[in-house]
Design a protein around this motif. Structure first.
Motif, PDB file in Angstrom:
ATOM      1  N   THR A  38       0.660  -1.254   0.036  1.00 43.98           N
ATOM      2  CA  THR A  38      -0.027   0.090   0.061  1.00 43.98           C
ATOM      3  C   THR A  38       0.670   1.179  -0.078  1.00 43.98           C
ATOM      4  OG1 THR A  38      -0.177   0.236   2.445  1.00 43.98           O
ATOM      5  CG2 THR A  38      -1.809  -1.163   1.189  1.00 43.98           C
ATOM      6  N   GLY A  39       2.258   1.064   0.419  1.00 40.71           N
ATOM      7  CA  GLY A  39       2.696   2.443   0.430  1.00 40.71           C
ATOM      8  C   GLY A  39       2.561   3.287   1.714  1.00 40.71           C
ATOM      9  N   GLU A  43      -2.036   2.994  -1.755  1.00 44.75           N
ATOM     10  CA  GLU A  43      -2.001   3.022  -3.165  1.00 44.75           C
ATOM     11  C   GLU A  43      -1.734   1.439  -3.420  1.00 44.75           C
ATOM     12  OE1 GLU A  43      -0.310   5.372  -6.152  1.00 44.75           O
ATOM     13  OE2 GLU A  43      -1.084   7.103  -5.026  1.00 44.75           O
ATOM     14  N   ALA A  44      -2.562   0.871  -4.502  1.00 47.36           N
ATOM     15  CA  ALA A  44      -2.518  -0.626  -4.384  1.00 47.36           C
ATOM     16  C   ALA A  44      -1.091  -1.115  -5.213  1.00 47.36           C
ATOM     17  CB  ALA A  44      -3.670  -1.029  -5.276  1.00 47.36           C
ATOM     18  N   ALA A  45      -0.520  -1.853  -4.758  1.00 52.34           N
ATOM     19  CA  ALA A  45       0.827  -2.479  -5.323  1.00 52.34           C
ATOM     20  C   ALA A  45       0.884  -3.761  -4.866  1.00 52.34           C
ATOM     21  CB  ALA A  45       2.092  -1.541  -4.881  1.00 52.34           C
ATOM     22  N   GLU A  77      -6.689  -2.915  -4.979  1.00 50.29           N
ATOM     23  CA  GLU A  77      -7.397  -1.718  -4.578  1.00 50.29           C
ATOM     24  C   GLU A  77      -7.095  -1.617  -3.126  1.00 50.29           C
ATOM     25  OE1 GLU A  77     -11.895  -0.088  -5.104  1.00 50.29           O
ATOM     26  OE2 GLU A  77     -11.397  -2.019  -5.985  1.00 50.29           O
ATOM     27  N   THR A  78      -7.042  -0.427  -2.661  1.00 50.02           N
ATOM     28  CA  THR A  78      -6.932  -0.074  -1.091  1.00 50.02           C
ATOM     29  C   THR A  78      -8.173   0.955  -0.803  1.00 50.02           C
ATOM     30  OG1 THR A  78      -5.514   2.002  -1.293  1.00 50.02           O
ATOM     31  CG2 THR A  78      -4.632  -0.337  -1.317  1.00 50.02           C
ATOM     32  N   ARG A  79      -8.427   1.041   0.435  1.00 46.62           N
ATOM     33  CA  ARG A  79      -9.638   1.852   0.770  1.00 46.62           C
ATOM     34  C   ARG A  79      -9.843   1.761   2.236  1.00 46.62           C
ATOM     35  NH1 ARG A  79     -15.817   0.887  -0.396  1.00 46.62           N
ATOM     36  NH2 ARG A  79     -16.366   2.074   1.438  1.00 46.62           N
ATOM     37  N   GLY A 125       0.732   8.352   4.431  1.00 45.92           N
ATOM     38  CA  GLY A 125       0.181   7.608   3.112  1.00 45.92           C
ATOM     39  C   GLY A 125      -1.223   7.399   3.333  1.00 45.92           C
ATOM     40  N   GLU A 126      -1.835   7.687   2.028  1.00 46.41           N
ATOM     41  CA  GLU A 126      -3.341   7.356   1.761  1.00 46.41           C
ATOM     42  C   GLU A 126      -3.574   5.669   1.258  1.00 46.41           C
ATOM     43  OE1 GLU A 126      -5.927   9.175   2.276  1.00 46.41           O
ATOM     44  OE2 GLU A 126      -4.496  10.231   3.477  1.00 46.41           O
TER      45      GLU A 126
END
Length: 141
Positions: free
Chosen positions: A58-59, A101-103, A108-110, A98-99
């Motif tokens: 996710t970062g 980010e999908a990696a 997807e992230t939420r 961090g918000e």
């Protein structure tokens, strides 16, 4: 073939009353919402593994990891033989930056509120709500 337990971590990240979930890109639980996580590497402490997996997927940066619980996910094949055994160490983490980010293994992230997690139903991995409740009650300082 002998099936040995796989030790893995789940990073349960709190940001206020929100909890971070990722939609998994790969099996197990491909396409389902769950917690960032993965295997503990040889020689790696489980708390470090949770923070590493969180950042890779996710970062997001977090700190203050603390053990929530350990869950066993055991599956048998149609003949009754052991197919998989995951010992999942759930770790509560405090969000730092961090918000998301999908990696890596995430599509997807939420960030979700507890009520939103309850509404995920079959689109969530097993025990997602249970772990959310544990994390919210533990409130990592």
């Amino acid at each position: 073939m002998t099936v040995r337990p796989t030790v893995a971590v789940l990073a349960v990240v709190l940001r206020g009353d929100e909890i971070l979930l990722v939609r998994r890109a790969n099996p197990p639980d491909q396409g389902l919402w769950g917690y960032p996580g993965g295997r503990v590497e040889p020689g790696e402490a489980y708390l470090d593994a949770a923070l590493r997996e969180l950042n890779e997927e996710t970062g997001i940066e977090a700190n203050a990891p603390a053990l929530l619980t350990v869950l066993d996910f055991i599956e048998h094949d149609t003949a009754g033989a052991l197919a998989h055994h995951f010992a999942m160490i759930a770790v509560a983490c405090r969000w730092r930056a961090g918000e998301g980010e999908a990696a890596d293994d995430a599509l997807e992230t939420r960030w979700f509120g507890r009520e939103e997690i309850a509404e995920l139903g079959a689109t969530a991995s097993l025990r997602v709500g249970y772990l959310a409740d544990l994390a919210l009650s533990a409130r990592v300082p």
